[in-house]
Design a protein around this motif. Structure first.
Motif, PDB file in Angstrom:
ATOM      1  N   VAL A   2       0.833  -1.201   0.000  1.00 38.67           N
ATOM      2  CA  VAL A   2       0.000   0.000   0.000  1.00 38.67           C
ATOM      3  C   VAL A   2       0.872   1.257   0.000  1.00 38.67           C
ATOM      4  O   VAL A   2       0.556   2.256  -0.662  1.00 38.67           O
ATOM      5  CB  VAL A   2      -0.940   0.000   1.221  1.00 38.67           C
ATOM      6  N   LEU A   3       1.973   1.198   0.738  1.00 36.43           N
ATOM      7  CA  LEU A   3       2.822   2.379   0.878  1.00 36.43           C
ATOM      8  C   LEU A   3       3.678   2.649  -0.349  1.00 36.43           C
ATOM      9  O   LEU A   3       4.218   3.760  -0.498  1.00 36.43           O
ATOM     10  CB  LEU A   3       3.742   2.196   2.096  1.00 36.43           C
ATOM     11  N   GLU A   4       3.810   1.663  -1.233  1.00 34.73           N
ATOM     12  CA  GLU A   4       4.684   1.814  -2.393  1.00 34.73           C
ATOM     13  C   GLU A   4       4.284   3.032  -3.239  1.00 34.73           C
ATOM     14  O   GLU A   4       3.142   3.186  -3.645  1.00 34.73           O
ATOM     15  CB  GLU A   4       4.612   0.548  -3.260  1.00 34.73           C
ATOM     16  N   GLY A   5       5.241   3.910  -3.455  1.00 37.35           N
ATOM     17  CA  GLY A   5       5.018   5.083  -4.294  1.00 37.35           C
ATOM     18  C   GLY A   5       4.426   6.274  -3.570  1.00 37.35           C
ATOM     19  O   GLY A   5       4.292   7.352  -4.169  1.00 37.35           O
ATOM     20  N   ARG A   6       4.069   6.118  -2.287  1.00 38.87           N
ATOM     21  CA  ARG A   6       3.505   7.259  -1.543  1.00 38.87           C
ATOM     22  C   ARG A   6       4.619   8.206  -1.107  1.00 38.87           C
ATOM     23  O   ARG A   6       5.700   7.778  -0.709  1.00 38.87           O
ATOM     24  CB  ARG A   6       2.732   6.775  -0.313  1.00 38.87           C
TER      25      ARG A   6
END
Length: 541
Positions: A344-348
């Motif tokens: 979910v955190l990928e690219g945030r």
């Protein structure tokens, strides 16, 4: 969520399940237990996938209907029940626990309901009390026996409110308080007040480990390259008696946003923390752990019972919740859940990268056995492919790099942050900011003189008889439940030894220090475990 984002998450979760996938046409007996993962994003079940078998014997796959014992994830529901009763004015969280449970011993200090909820009561863990008498989780033990063990205690691990130490005792007592104030079994209270309003139709409090439960998976433990069924005989109360599934836990997660049960006040109070006198904030709220992962605040709890493991991991700031349940006692659902959160955190933006471990050449010198001499406690550090594994009393944690350069545990019930010092020692910080120096055990130890004899503890209702033959020492344990249990005793350093404890959950030990009189004679033993400190055994004539 855009469909392509969902597809990426679904494929990421599928990849995490790969170790539990069964090849098509694989013969029965080569298949293993399973894992099921659910990811909730902004109130939407983005994906819910499973792999492996709920029953190896019957070849039944894990699926949406599969339930397991969620063990200590139950604790937040017990705390929610207490908070509902408090909202009705039936108790105050500052009430002394002994006013509600008069059979508890008087420890001479104020020990409140709030202390129980925050795991800061100092009460010894009832499972460890039973273990001191030679009992493992596979034996049949009822609530009355557990309560007898609790009420035999005359001393605490520490003064209430001053430190954190995980103790199942706290939540057994909270469950009993709910029953006495509500006038109904905990199962009925939770069912009527929480599960039914939220539509959690496959969740129930089932204290009896032998009771049949629809859809309940069989629990398994790793064994000789395969698996075997896990034995468990303890009656389970407010500390871990729930059976549930991913979908129902997702419905409970939704209540943190909607407040259908208990309103906003319940959600806020469950996540309320307190400060220790040292000024350090207790990371254990009320049946929930407050941590951070990659700069994102997390609210979580894990569950562990023979053959069953669960992780309920919420990241409220980004609207994400990862739920992992498994009937594979060798799986690590906490690690899996954090990997789901990583997806979910990928690219945030504003998110810290996954911590990078130091090089193996940096970590290798830390491997070995260590001792904290003042407290006579020991730990082992092993270098593994994924970094370091630190084992204390049988519980293993894998520390990761922290912002300040130390290695620390970012989730779970064992608090630990370590730093190697230039003189070859380790500085280790544990709960409430308490820091101590640990020394490497370098020499090959031998058994201390004067060890053989019989020792007894009234608090444990146990008698230990130590026999020494050459460099071999064995302890025969007679307790209130088990008789004639024999465990090995191994030297560590000087008068410090390890009592090796066979356990369904893996290798474990108790740290033992000899107590000597003025003339050097052995007069007793002082015993410490992960959840039980400084139990005194007196040498018997």
């Amino acid at each position: 969520m855009r469909s392509l984002d969902r597809l990426r998450l679904e494929r990421g979760v599928r990849a995490l399940l790969a170790p539990w996938e069964t090849a098509a046409g694989a013969p029965r007996g080569t298949q293993g237990p399973g894992v099921t993962i659910g990811l909730v994003q902004d109130g939407d079940m983005v994906t819910h996938q499973a792999a492996g078998l709920a029953s190896i014997e019957l070849g039944v796959p894990v699926g949406p209907e599969t339930c397991i014992r969620i063990a200590s994830v139950s604790k937040q529901f017990t705390c929610a029940a207490i908070l509902l009763l408090a909202a009705e004015g039936k108790l105050s969280l500052e009430d002394p626990a002994r006013e509600l449970l008069p059979e508890l011993p008087d420890f001479g200090v104020k020990l409140t309901v709030a202390h129980l909820m925050h795991n800061s009561s100092g009460l010894r863990d009832m499972l460890e009390i039973m273990r001191q008498g030679g009992v493992d989780l596979g034996m049949g033990v009822g609530t009355d026996t557990l309560l007898d063990g609790i009420c035999r205690q005359r001393t605490l691990n520490f003064a209430p409110g001053t430190r954190f130490l995980y103790s199942n005792t706290n939540f057994l007592l909270l469950g009993l308080i709910v029953e006495r104030l509500s006038g109904q079994p905990l199962a009925r209270f939770l069912g009527h007040r929480i599960f039914a309003p939220l539509g959690m139709t496959r969740t129930a409090h089932v204290p009896d480990p032998f009771a049949p439960v629809p859809g309940l998976a069989t629990g398994y433990l790793p064994h000789e390259g395969g698996h075997r069924r896990a034995a468990h005989g303890f009656v389970i109360g407010g500390e871990g008696g729930l059976v549930s599934c991913v979908e129902d836990l997702a419905l409970w997660d939704r209540n943190f946003a909607t407040g259908v049960v208990g309103g906003e006040a319940l959600v806020r109070q469950l996540e309320t923390q307190h400060d220790f006198p040292s000024g350090v904030t207790n990371r254990y709220a009320r049946g929930l752990r407050i941590d951070a992962w990659r700069g994102v605040r997390t609210v979580s709890h894990g569950g562990l019972w023979p053959g069953f493991r669960t992780e309920f991991l919420r990241a409220p700031e980004i609207g994400s919740t990862a739920i992992v349940i498994t009937n594979d006692g060798g799986a690590d659902p906490a690690e899996i859940a954090h990997c789901v959160l990583d997806l979910v955190l990928e690219g945030r933006s504003g998110v810290h990268p996954v911590p990078a471990l130091p090089a193996p050449t940096t970590l290798a010198p830390l491997a070995g056995r260590w001792i904290q001499r003042d407290a006579a406690t020991t730990l082992d550090i092993a270098l593994q492919e994924g970094g370091l594994a630190v084992t204390m009393g049988g519980a293993t944690v894998r520390p990761l790099p922290l912002k300040d350069g130390r290695l620390g545990v970012t989730h779970g019930t064992i608090l630990l942050a370590l730093r190697p010092l230039t003189d070859g020692t380790l500085e280790i910080e544990q709960d409430a900011g308490h820091t101590a120096i640990w020394h490497r055990v370098d020499t090959k130890p031998s058994l201390p003189d004067g060890l053989a004899g019989t020792y007894g503890s009234e608090e444990m209702a146990a008698r230990w008889t130590i026999a020494v033959t050459g460099e071999d020492a064995r302890v025969t344990i007679d307790g209130p439940v088990a008789r004639g249990t024999v465990w090995a005793l191994e030297p560590v350093e000087g008068d410090v030894l390890r009592l090796m404890v066979p356990s369904l959950l893996g290798k474990a030990w108790h740290d033992v220090r000899l107590v000597r009189g003025a003339e050097g004679q052995v007069t007793g033993l002082s015993v410490t475990t992960n959840r039980l400190r400084g139990v005194q055994y007196q040498r018997l004539a």
